[in-house]
Design a protein around this motif. Sequence first.
Motif, PDB file in Angstrom:
ATOM      1  N   LEU A  50       0.976  -1.033  -0.365  1.00  0.00           N
ATOM      2  CA  LEU A  50       0.147  -0.470  -0.014  1.00  0.00           C
ATOM      3  C   LEU A  50       1.387   1.418   0.130  1.00  0.00           C
ATOM      4  O   LEU A  50       0.879   1.890   1.323  1.00  0.00           O
ATOM      5  CB  LEU A  50      -0.821   0.027   0.877  1.00  0.00           C
ATOM      6  N   ARG A  58      -5.885   6.945  -5.222  1.00  0.00           N
ATOM      7  CA  ARG A  58      -7.376   6.437  -5.204  1.00  0.00           C
ATOM      8  C   ARG A  58      -8.115   7.172  -4.795  1.00  0.00           C
ATOM      9  O   ARG A  58      -8.752   7.078  -4.378  1.00  0.00           O
ATOM     10  CB  ARG A  58      -7.229   5.590  -4.791  1.00  0.00           C
ATOM     11  N   ASP A 129     -12.665  -1.088   1.711  1.00  0.00           N
ATOM     12  CA  ASP A 129     -12.500  -2.526   2.496  1.00  0.00           C
ATOM     13  C   ASP A 129     -10.923  -3.223   1.811  1.00  0.00           C
ATOM     14  O   ASP A 129     -10.517  -3.921   3.426  1.00  0.00           O
ATOM     15  CB  ASP A 129     -13.305  -2.963   2.048  1.00  0.00           C
ATOM     16  N   ASP A 130     -10.772  -3.057   0.426  1.00  0.00           N
ATOM     17  CA  ASP A 130      -9.186  -3.809   0.436  1.00  0.00           C
ATOM     18  C   ASP A 130      -8.682  -2.941   1.199  1.00  0.00           C
ATOM     19  O   ASP A 130      -7.561  -3.630   1.971  1.00  0.00           O
ATOM     20  CB  ASP A 130      -8.889  -3.675  -0.782  1.00  0.00           C
ATOM     21  N   VAL A 131      -7.997  -1.455   1.145  1.00  0.00           N
ATOM     22  CA  VAL A 131      -7.307  -1.067   2.096  1.00  0.00           C
ATOM     23  C   VAL A 131      -7.502  -1.681   3.579  1.00  0.00           C
ATOM     24  O   VAL A 131      -6.168  -1.224   4.466  1.00  0.00           O
ATOM     25  CB  VAL A 131      -7.346   0.351   2.117  1.00  0.00           C
ATOM     26  N   GLN A 132      -8.602  -1.555   4.315  1.00  0.00           N
ATOM     27  CA  GLN A 132      -8.410  -1.681   6.007  1.00  0.00           C
ATOM     28  C   GLN A 132      -7.744  -3.322   6.000  1.00  0.00           C
ATOM     29  O   GLN A 132      -7.625  -3.887   7.172  1.00  0.00           O
ATOM     30  CB  GLN A 132     -10.137  -1.770   6.034  1.00  0.00           C
ATOM     31  N   ALA A 133      -8.218  -4.242   5.484  1.00  0.00           N
ATOM     32  CA  ALA A 133      -7.936  -5.450   4.917  1.00  0.00           C
ATOM     33  C   ALA A 133      -6.229  -5.939   4.901  1.00  0.00           C
ATOM     34  O   ALA A 133      -6.100  -6.127   5.457  1.00  0.00           O
ATOM     35  CB  ALA A 133      -8.439  -6.514   4.089  1.00  0.00           C
ATOM     36  N   ALA A 134      -5.891  -5.088   4.128  1.00  0.00           N
ATOM     37  CA  ALA A 134      -4.326  -4.755   3.937  1.00  0.00           C
ATOM     38  C   ALA A 134      -3.659  -4.950   5.600  1.00  0.00           C
ATOM     39  O   ALA A 134      -2.828  -5.534   5.899  1.00  0.00           O
ATOM     40  CB  ALA A 134      -3.871  -4.286   2.646  1.00  0.00           C
TER      41      ALA A 134
END
Length: 140
Positions: A50, A58, A129-134
């Motif tokens: 990230l 983004r 969501d993908d940023v939070q998950a990473a």
Amino acid sequence: MVTGPAPAVEARTVLAVRYAETDMMGVVHHAVYPVWFEVGRTDLMLALGLPYTQIEARGYYLMLSGLSVEYRRAAKYGDSVTILTRAAQVRSRTITFSYAVYRAEELLATGETRHIATDHAYRPARLPDDVQAALSVGTR
């Protein structure tokens, strides 16, 4: 085979203390530690896939909303220091990073930075969501 939670992702950044980072006593100035924290945070974000450039592309900023440092021992000119950085807490709009600065095995300082996600107009925004998950991988 027994499996547990995944280990926390932690960035390990090694820096040599530069003369410009010290005061007249040869001790690292207190204002340098937040700069080192940023270096560690950048390394962690890269390790998580990230990089800040992608987050900003983004449409998001991770604005600093809080900073704390606890100084324990003095780092000095010529020392090699290691900054351990991890995401300590991830929420939909906020992230807390934690830091520990070592000289070999000796703990020199600890700290935290808190960040709020905003859009490019500086309004609070929910992280994808993908940023939070990473980022959450670092909290396990």
